[in-house]
Design a protein around this motif. Structure first.
Motif, PDB file in Angstrom:
ATOM      1  N   GLU A   1       0.829  -1.229   0.122  1.00 21.55           N
ATOM      2  CA  GLU A   1      -0.078   0.061   0.014  1.00 21.55           C
ATOM      3  C   GLU A   1       0.922   1.371  -0.249  1.00 21.55           C
ATOM      4  O   GLU A   1       0.076   2.333  -0.222  1.00 21.55           O
ATOM      5  CB  GLU A   1      -0.930   0.000   1.305  1.00 21.55           C
ATOM      6  CG  GLU A   1      -1.907  -1.130   1.272  1.00 21.55           C
ATOM      7  CD  GLU A   1      -2.924  -1.072   0.374  1.00 21.55           C
ATOM      8  OE1 GLU A   1      -3.731   0.209   0.531  1.00 21.55           O
ATOM      9  OE2 GLU A   1      -3.484  -1.974  -0.241  1.00 21.55           O
ATOM     10  N   ALA A   2       2.346   1.364   0.341  1.00 19.24           N
ATOM     11  CA  ALA A   2       2.947   2.547   0.304  1.00 19.24           C
ATOM     12  C   ALA A   2       3.035   2.921  -1.023  1.00 19.24           C
ATOM     13  O   ALA A   2       3.580   2.353  -1.909  1.00 19.24           O
ATOM     14  CB  ALA A   2       4.260   2.098   1.092  1.00 19.24           C
ATOM     15  N   ASP A   3       2.688   4.244  -1.016  1.00 17.03           N
ATOM     16  CA  ASP A   3       2.735   4.829  -2.312  1.00 17.03           C
ATOM     17  C   ASP A   3       4.213   5.812  -1.987  1.00 17.03           C
ATOM     18  O   ASP A   3       4.117   6.701  -1.469  1.00 17.03           O
ATOM     19  CB  ASP A   3       1.714   6.018  -2.700  1.00 17.03           C
ATOM     20  CG  ASP A   3       1.799   6.671  -3.862  1.00 17.03           C
ATOM     21  OD1 ASP A   3       2.605   6.422  -4.719  1.00 17.03           O
ATOM     22  OD2 ASP A   3       1.018   7.485  -4.014  1.00 17.03           O
ATOM     23  N   LEU A   4       5.155   5.392  -2.812  1.00 16.23           N
ATOM     24  CA  LEU A   4       6.633   6.241  -2.736  1.00 16.23           C
ATOM     25  C   LEU A   4       6.799   7.022  -3.774  1.00 16.23           C
ATOM     26  O   LEU A   4       7.823   7.809  -3.498  1.00 16.23           O
ATOM     27  CB  LEU A   4       7.663   5.177  -2.303  1.00 16.23           C
ATOM     28  CG  LEU A   4       7.319   4.379  -1.173  1.00 16.23           C
ATOM     29  CD1 LEU A   4       8.703   3.267  -1.102  1.00 16.23           C
ATOM     30  CD2 LEU A   4       7.301   5.068   0.250  1.00 16.23           C
ATOM     31  N   GLY A   5       5.983   6.948  -4.877  1.00 20.03           N
ATOM     32  CA  GLY A   5       6.233   7.886  -6.019  1.00 20.03           C
ATOM     33  C   GLY A   5       7.465   7.280  -6.795  1.00 20.03           C
ATOM     34  O   GLY A   5       7.595   8.344  -7.827  1.00 20.03           O
ATOM     35  N   VAL A   6       8.126   6.550  -6.246  1.00 18.05           N
ATOM     36  CA  VAL A   6       9.391   5.843  -7.116  1.00 18.05           C
ATOM     37  C   VAL A   6       9.198   4.378  -6.996  1.00 18.05           C
ATOM     38  O   VAL A   6       8.569   3.708  -6.144  1.00 18.05           O
ATOM     39  CB  VAL A   6      10.714   6.382  -6.501  1.00 18.05           C
ATOM     40  CG1 VAL A   6      10.657   7.954  -6.703  1.00 18.05           C
ATOM     41  CG2 VAL A   6      10.985   6.044  -4.976  1.00 18.05           C
ATOM     42  N   PRO A   7       9.939   3.985  -7.922  1.00 16.74           N
ATOM     43  CA  PRO A   7       9.970   2.517  -7.690  1.00 16.74           C
ATOM     44  C   PRO A   7      10.577   1.680  -6.553  1.00 16.74           C
ATOM     45  O   PRO A   7      11.216   2.438  -5.813  1.00 16.74           O
ATOM     46  CB  PRO A   7      11.112   1.657  -8.740  1.00 16.74           C
ATOM     47  CG  PRO A   7      11.023   2.830  -9.875  1.00 16.74           C
ATOM     48  CD  PRO A   7      10.593   3.945  -8.991  1.00 16.74           C
ATOM     49  N   PHE A   8       9.910   0.716  -5.828  1.00 14.98           N
ATOM     50  CA  PHE A   8      10.164   0.251  -4.686  1.00 14.98           C
ATOM     51  C   PHE A   8      10.520  -1.109  -4.427  1.00 14.98           C
ATOM     52  O   PHE A   8       9.824  -1.968  -5.000  1.00 14.98           O
ATOM     53  CB  PHE A   8       8.844   0.490  -3.439  1.00 14.98           C
ATOM     54  CG  PHE A   8       9.056  -0.145  -2.549  1.00 14.98           C
ATOM     55  CD1 PHE A   8      10.421   0.007  -1.485  1.00 14.98           C
ATOM     56  CD2 PHE A   8       8.106  -0.636  -1.711  1.00 14.98           C
ATOM     57  CE1 PHE A   8      10.326  -0.069  -0.357  1.00 14.98           C
ATOM     58  CE2 PHE A   8       8.269  -0.946  -0.239  1.00 14.98           C
ATOM     59  CZ  PHE A   8       9.251  -0.880   0.483  1.00 14.98           C
ATOM     60  N   TYR A   9      11.782  -1.325  -3.925  1.00 16.72           N
ATOM     61  CA  TYR A   9      12.383  -2.882  -3.940  1.00 16.72           C
ATOM     62  C   TYR A   9      12.644  -3.092  -2.638  1.00 16.72           C
ATOM     63  O   TYR A   9      13.526  -3.089  -2.008  1.00 16.72           O
ATOM     64  CB  TYR A   9      13.790  -2.884  -4.604  1.00 16.72           C
ATOM     65  CG  TYR A   9      13.435  -2.311  -6.095  1.00 16.72           C
ATOM     66  CD1 TYR A   9      12.960  -3.381  -7.281  1.00 16.72           C
ATOM     67  CD2 TYR A   9      13.679  -0.963  -6.573  1.00 16.72           C
ATOM     68  CE1 TYR A   9      12.766  -2.976  -8.431  1.00 16.72           C
ATOM     69  CE2 TYR A   9      13.564  -0.689  -7.979  1.00 16.72           C
ATOM     70  CZ  TYR A   9      12.892  -1.533  -8.595  1.00 16.72           C
ATOM     71  OH  TYR A   9      12.782  -1.180 -10.146  1.00 16.72           O
ATOM     72  N   PRO A  10      11.346  -4.174  -2.059  1.00 13.52           N
ATOM     73  CA  PRO A  10      11.980  -4.680  -0.539  1.00 13.52           C
ATOM     74  C   PRO A  10      12.373  -6.016  -0.615  1.00 13.52           C
ATOM     75  O   PRO A  10      12.422  -6.474  -1.734  1.00 13.52           O
ATOM     76  CB  PRO A  10      10.562  -4.906   0.038  1.00 13.52           C
ATOM     77  CG  PRO A  10       9.597  -4.909  -1.103  1.00 13.52           C
ATOM     78  CD  PRO A  10      10.363  -4.179  -2.351  1.00 13.52           C
ATOM     79  N   LEU A  11      13.445  -6.261   0.202  1.00 16.93           N
ATOM     80  CA  LEU A  11      14.037  -7.713   0.214  1.00 16.93           C
ATOM     81  C   LEU A  11      12.744  -8.710   0.506  1.00 16.93           C
ATOM     82  O   LEU A  11      12.666  -9.793  -0.003  1.00 16.93           O
ATOM     83  CB  LEU A  11      15.106  -7.841   1.373  1.00 16.93           C
ATOM     84  CG  LEU A  11      15.766  -9.098   1.282  1.00 16.93           C
ATOM     85  CD1 LEU A  11      16.216  -9.510   0.096  1.00 16.93           C
ATOM     86  CD2 LEU A  11      16.665  -8.847   2.357  1.00 16.93           C
ATOM     87  N   VAL A  12      11.976  -8.290   1.545  1.00 14.99           N
ATOM     88  CA  VAL A  12      10.780  -9.155   1.868  1.00 14.99           C
ATOM     89  C   VAL A  12       9.692  -8.292   2.235  1.00 14.99           C
ATOM     90  O   VAL A  12       9.759  -7.330   2.740  1.00 14.99           O
ATOM     91  CB  VAL A  12      11.162 -10.151   3.041  1.00 14.99           C
ATOM     92  CG1 VAL A  12      11.425  -9.436   4.418  1.00 14.99           C
ATOM     93  CG2 VAL A  12      10.270 -11.310   3.315  1.00 14.99           C
ATOM     94  N   SER A  13       8.250  -9.019   1.684  1.00 15.10           N
ATOM     95  CA  SER A  13       7.214  -8.126   2.073  1.00 15.10           C
ATOM     96  C   SER A  13       6.429  -9.155   3.425  1.00 15.10           C
ATOM     97  O   SER A  13       6.123 -10.358   3.041  1.00 15.10           O
ATOM     98  CB  SER A  13       6.324  -8.157   0.832  1.00 15.10           C
ATOM     99  OG  SER A  13       6.769  -7.180  -0.095  1.00 15.10           O
ATOM    100  N   LEU A  14       5.900  -8.454   4.395  1.00 11.47           N
ATOM    101  CA  LEU A  14       5.352  -9.096   5.388  1.00 11.47           C
ATOM    102  C   LEU A  14       3.801  -8.255   5.569  1.00 11.47           C
ATOM    103  O   LEU A  14       4.052  -7.103   5.569  1.00 11.47           O
ATOM    104  CB  LEU A  14       6.085  -9.065   6.829  1.00 11.47           C
ATOM    105  CG  LEU A  14       7.394  -9.749   6.746  1.00 11.47           C
ATOM    106  CD1 LEU A  14       8.439  -9.625   7.857  1.00 11.47           C
ATOM    107  CD2 LEU A  14       7.104 -11.197   6.461  1.00 11.47           C
TER     108      LEU A  14
END
Length: 193
Positions: free
Chosen positions: A153-166
């Motif tokens: 849901e986080a709208d960061l306005g740039v591409p987002f690359y998490p290592l893991v999503s919980l």
């Protein structure tokens, strides 16, 4: 690294906590990831950063001039990402509540930045950090984080690359379930609400 391998690192460091936690957003959760614990071992921190760097597209990795992280939580993983990407890493602080560069750090006009966080929940602090980078003249290309707790849901306005999503459930303070409300709430993070 697979999601399970990442979580195994958190468990090994006793960094996956259960209880009643007040998140930096003010929301509540029965689970908390204490990234400082998982990053306290330099070998583990480097391993996680290398895995996170591999999540970034090759073209993006080639464009990054600088890693910038918000203090406190992002400092260690940001430093290790700088090492993994072979670029300098600096951090932002908020001594008066607003992110700013201190300690002689600066960002050159047009410098291409990767913002690096430990955990993203709502994305608010990330957006505030990006504003500080832009105000200093930097161009935020993307954000990377160890953990995405936003359920996408986080709208960061740039591409987002998490290592893991919980996707641990989070609650507004007025809507905490009775079983969670029965446990005293603690604020394990570094930031005041």
């Amino acid at each position: 690294m697979t999601d399970e391998e990442v979580l195994a690192e958190f468990r090994a460091a006793e960094a996956l906590l259960e209880g009643h936690f007040i998140l930096s957003s003010g929301r509540r959760s029965a689970n908390y990831l204490q990234c400082a614990r998982v990053l306290m071992n330099a070998e583990r921190a480097g391993k996680l950063a290398r895995a996170l760097a591999q999540k970034l597209p090759r073209e993006l990795r080639a464009e990054i001039d600088l890693v910038v992280s918000p203090a406190m939580g992002g400092i260690i993983i940001g430093h290790e990402m700088g090492r993994a990407l072979d670029v300098d890493a600096i951090f932002l602080e908020r001594p008066e509540g607003t992110f700013e560069l201190r300690r002689g750090f600066d960002i050159a006009e047009g410098q291409k930045v990767l913002l690096v966080e430990d955990v993203v929940t709502t994305g608010l602090s990330s957006r505030q950090a990006m504003d500080a980078v832009r105000d200093a003249g930097g161009v935020v290309l993307a954000e990377a984080a160890l953990v995405d707790r936003s359920a996408g849901e986080a709208d960061l306005g740039v591409p987002f690359y998490p290592l893991v999503s919980l996707n641990f459930p989070v609650y507004d303070p007025a809507d905490v379930p009775p079983e969670l409300a029965a446990i005293p709430a603690v604020k394990p993070g570094s930031r005041k609400i």
